[in-house]
Enzyme design. Structure first.
Site, PDB file in Angstrom:
ATOM      1  N   ARG A 254      -4.573   5.124  -9.397  1.00  0.00           N
ATOM      2  CA  ARG A 254      -4.613   5.581  -7.990  1.00  0.00           C
ATOM      3  C   ARG A 254      -6.041   5.855  -7.550  1.00  0.00           C
ATOM      4  O   ARG A 254      -6.424   5.557  -6.427  1.00  0.00           O
ATOM      5  CB  ARG A 254      -3.723   6.802  -7.803  1.00  0.00           C
ATOM      6  CG  ARG A 254      -2.256   6.401  -7.751  1.00  0.00           C
ATOM      7  CD  ARG A 254      -1.342   7.564  -8.001  1.00  0.00           C
ATOM      8  NE  ARG A 254      -1.587   8.658  -7.099  1.00  0.00           N
ATOM      9  CZ  ARG A 254      -1.304   9.922  -7.382  1.00  0.00           C
ATOM     10  NH1 ARG A 254      -0.784  10.231  -8.544  1.00  0.00           N
ATOM     11  NH2 ARG A 254      -1.538  10.864  -6.512  1.00  0.00           N
TER      12      ARG A 254
ATOM     13  N   ARG B   8      -1.182  19.443 -10.537  1.00  0.00           N
ATOM     14  CA  ARG B   8      -0.050  19.055  -9.686  1.00  0.00           C
ATOM     15  C   ARG B   8       1.026  18.352 -10.511  1.00  0.00           C
ATOM     16  O   ARG B   8       2.220  18.517 -10.250  1.00  0.00           O
ATOM     17  CB  ARG B   8      -0.538  18.141  -8.555  1.00  0.00           C
ATOM     18  CG  ARG B   8       0.537  17.875  -7.527  1.00  0.00           C
ATOM     19  CD  ARG B   8      -0.007  17.187  -6.310  1.00  0.00           C
ATOM     20  NE  ARG B   8      -0.201  15.765  -6.534  1.00  0.00           N
ATOM     21  CZ  ARG B   8      -0.697  14.930  -5.625  1.00  0.00           C
ATOM     22  NH1 ARG B   8      -1.087  15.386  -4.454  1.00  0.00           N
ATOM     23  NH2 ARG B   8      -0.827  13.652  -5.881  1.00  0.00           N
TER      24      ARG B   8
ATOM     25  N   LYS C 218      -5.588  16.571   1.546  1.00  0.00           N
ATOM     26  CA  LYS C 218      -5.353  16.171   2.933  1.00  0.00           C
ATOM     27  C   LYS C 218      -3.905  16.386   3.372  1.00  0.00           C
ATOM     28  O   LYS C 218      -3.655  16.719   4.518  1.00  0.00           O
ATOM     29  CB  LYS C 218      -5.815  14.735   3.195  1.00  0.00           C
ATOM     30  CG  LYS C 218      -5.187  13.700   2.304  1.00  0.00           C
ATOM     31  CD  LYS C 218      -5.849  12.354   2.498  1.00  0.00           C
ATOM     32  CE  LYS C 218      -5.088  11.246   1.785  1.00  0.00           C
ATOM     33  NZ  LYS C 218      -4.681  11.534   0.392  1.00  0.00           N
TER      34      LYS C 218
ATOM     35  N   ARG D 149       5.654  14.942 -10.297  1.00  0.00           N
ATOM     36  CA  ARG D 149       5.685  13.610  -9.687  1.00  0.00           C
ATOM     37  C   ARG D 149       5.516  12.547 -10.754  1.00  0.00           C
ATOM     38  O   ARG D 149       4.658  12.659 -11.617  1.00  0.00           O
ATOM     39  CB  ARG D 149       4.571  13.502  -8.633  1.00  0.00           C
ATOM     40  CG  ARG D 149       5.100  13.688  -7.237  1.00  0.00           C
ATOM     41  CD  ARG D 149       3.997  13.774  -6.239  1.00  0.00           C
ATOM     42  NE  ARG D 149       3.148  12.580  -6.180  1.00  0.00           N
ATOM     43  CZ  ARG D 149       2.271  12.362  -5.210  1.00  0.00           C
ATOM     44  NH1 ARG D 149       2.140  13.243  -4.248  1.00  0.00           N
ATOM     45  NH2 ARG D 149       1.527  11.282  -5.217  1.00  0.00           N
TER      46      ARG D 149
ATOM     47  N   ARG E 262      -4.789   2.665   4.298  1.00  0.00           N
ATOM     48  CA  ARG E 262      -5.334   2.768   2.953  1.00  0.00           C
ATOM     49  C   ARG E 262      -6.139   1.532   2.575  1.00  0.00           C
ATOM     50  O   ARG E 262      -6.652   1.455   1.474  1.00  0.00           O
ATOM     51  CB  ARG E 262      -4.189   2.920   1.968  1.00  0.00           C
ATOM     52  CG  ARG E 262      -4.182   4.256   1.231  1.00  0.00           C
ATOM     53  CD  ARG E 262      -2.952   4.258   0.365  1.00  0.00           C
ATOM     54  NE  ARG E 262      -2.913   5.297  -0.606  1.00  0.00           N
ATOM     55  CZ  ARG E 262      -2.378   6.491  -0.424  1.00  0.00           C
ATOM     56  NH1 ARG E 262      -1.905   6.840   0.749  1.00  0.00           N
ATOM     57  NH2 ARG E 262      -2.321   7.352  -1.415  1.00  0.00           N
TER      58      ARG E 262
HETATM   59  P1  ADP Z   1      -1.943  10.499  -3.048  1.00  0.00           P
HETATM   60  O1  ADP Z   1      -2.792  10.491  -1.811  1.00  0.00           O
HETATM   61  O2  ADP Z   1      -2.016  11.809  -3.753  1.00  0.00           O
HETATM   62  O3  ADP Z   1      -2.181   9.305  -3.926  1.00  0.00           O
HETATM   63  P2  ADP Z   1       0.425   9.771  -1.519  1.00  0.00           P
HETATM   64  O4  ADP Z   1       1.623  10.614  -1.443  1.00  0.00           O
HETATM   65  O5  ADP Z   1      -0.403   9.627  -0.273  1.00  0.00           O
HETATM   66  O6  ADP Z   1      -0.431  10.411  -2.688  1.00  0.00           O
HETATM   67  O7  ADP Z   1       0.783   8.287  -2.035  1.00  0.00           O
HETATM   68  C1  ADP Z   1       1.553   8.055  -3.205  1.00  0.00           C
HETATM   69  C2  ADP Z   1       1.776   6.549  -3.411  1.00  0.00           C
HETATM   70  O8  ADP Z   1       2.501   5.980  -2.290  1.00  0.00           O
HETATM   71  C3  ADP Z   1       0.501   5.707  -3.502  1.00  0.00           C
HETATM   72  O9  ADP Z   1      -0.047   5.690  -4.803  1.00  0.00           O
HETATM   73  C4  ADP Z   1       1.015   4.313  -3.064  1.00  0.00           C
HETATM   74  O10 ADP Z   1       1.709   3.658  -4.103  1.00  0.00           O
HETATM   75  C5  ADP Z   1       2.034   4.660  -1.983  1.00  0.00           C
HETATM   76  N1  ADP Z   1       1.428   4.665  -0.616  1.00  0.00           N
HETATM   77  C6  ADP Z   1       1.281   5.732   0.213  1.00  0.00           C
HETATM   78  N2  ADP Z   1       0.693   5.389   1.366  1.00  0.00           N
HETATM   79  C7  ADP Z   1       0.449   4.044   1.275  1.00  0.00           C
HETATM   80  C8  ADP Z   1      -0.171   3.091   2.146  1.00  0.00           C
HETATM   81  N3  ADP Z   1      -0.669   3.440   3.342  1.00  0.00           N
HETATM   82  N4  ADP Z   1      -0.252   1.804   1.711  1.00  0.00           N
HETATM   83  C9  ADP Z   1       0.233   1.424   0.522  1.00  0.00           C
HETATM   84  N5  ADP Z   1       0.800   2.283  -0.341  1.00  0.00           N
HETATM   85  C10 ADP Z   1       0.916   3.588   0.023  1.00  0.00           C
END
Ligand code: ADP
Length: 193
Positions: free
Chosen positions: A145, A128, A13, A134, A88
């Site tokens: 996750r 990745r 996404k 990362r 989320r």
């Molecule tokens: P992915 O979708 O691949 O898990 P993201 O870059 O979207 O990666 O998110 C990485 C981390 O950032 C998440 O595992 C979480 O810890 C934090 N995070 C991102 N967006 C949110 C959100 N909306 N609410 C809470 N934590 C978030």
């Protein structure tokens, strides 16, 4: 155009949001990217978020809502936006509804959910991990996750589906094919806005 992208980690996404954001000239708001940047800059919020990100847990809603509020009140946000990785969980979705009423008296146009089989996600995320290095792409954190996605984020599919605001895209195709499928959805939406 105001869009919400939903999907498990590794669904693609972020890549699609970046492409579509450029094509539409709208703001691409990735809460994950913004949190990683704040962590790098060692801001107060970044320092608070660090331990959550590193164990694959959701960062507290209060921190994330502050970031989203800042983004949606930017002048550029008037032209539209794509929210990527937010909301989320259901409480973030409720908070977003309120925020949008306060900021613009307008709601989002559509929620697009990217679906990819779990086995494919695990493979993509392993790749990745090697490519991007990362810190939250290690096997144990990945498991957390994915679990947090299933427990907290996936219920949003029903939440938005019940509101008849949901489109599903098959993310298990080539990147170009997904971009094409997304373009069809967006072209249809444009006709109705
Ligand atoms: P992915 O979708 O691949 O898990 P993201 O870059 O979207 O990666 O998110 C990485 C981390 O950032 C998440 O595992 C979480 O810890 C934090 N995070 C991102 N967006 C949110 C959100 N909306 N609410 C809470 N934590 C978030």
């Amino acid at each position: 155009m105001r869009l919400i992208f939903l999907g498990p980690p590794g669904a693609g996404k972020g890549t699609q949001a970046s492409i579509l954001g450029k094509n539409l000239g709208t703001l691409h708001i990735s809460t994950g990217e913004l949190l990683r940047q704040e962590r790098k800059d060692k801001t107060k919020r970044g320092v608070e978020a660090q331990s959550y990100i590193d164990r694959g847990a959701l960062v507290p809603d209060r921190v994330v809502m502050e970031i989203v509020h800042e983004q949606l009140t930017k002048p550029e946000a008037k032209k539209g936006w794509i929210l990527d990785g937010f909301p989320r969980n259901v409480s973030q979705a409720d908070a977003l509804d309120e925020l949008l009423i306060g900021v613009s008296q307008q709601s989002y146009d559509c929620v697009i959910s990217f679906e990819v089989p779990e086995s494919v996600l695990v493979e993509r995320l392993k790749e990745r991990a090697i490519k991007e290095g990362r810190t939250d792409d290690t096997p144990e954190v990945l498991r957390n996750r994915l679990q947090s996605y299933h427990e907290e984020t996936a219920p949003l599919i029903k939440f938005y589906g019940d509101r008849k605001k949901l489109e599903i895209i098959n993310g298990f195709m080539s990147m170009e094919a997904v971009t094409g499928a997304l373009k069809e959805v967006v072209d249809d939406l444009k006709k109705n806005i």
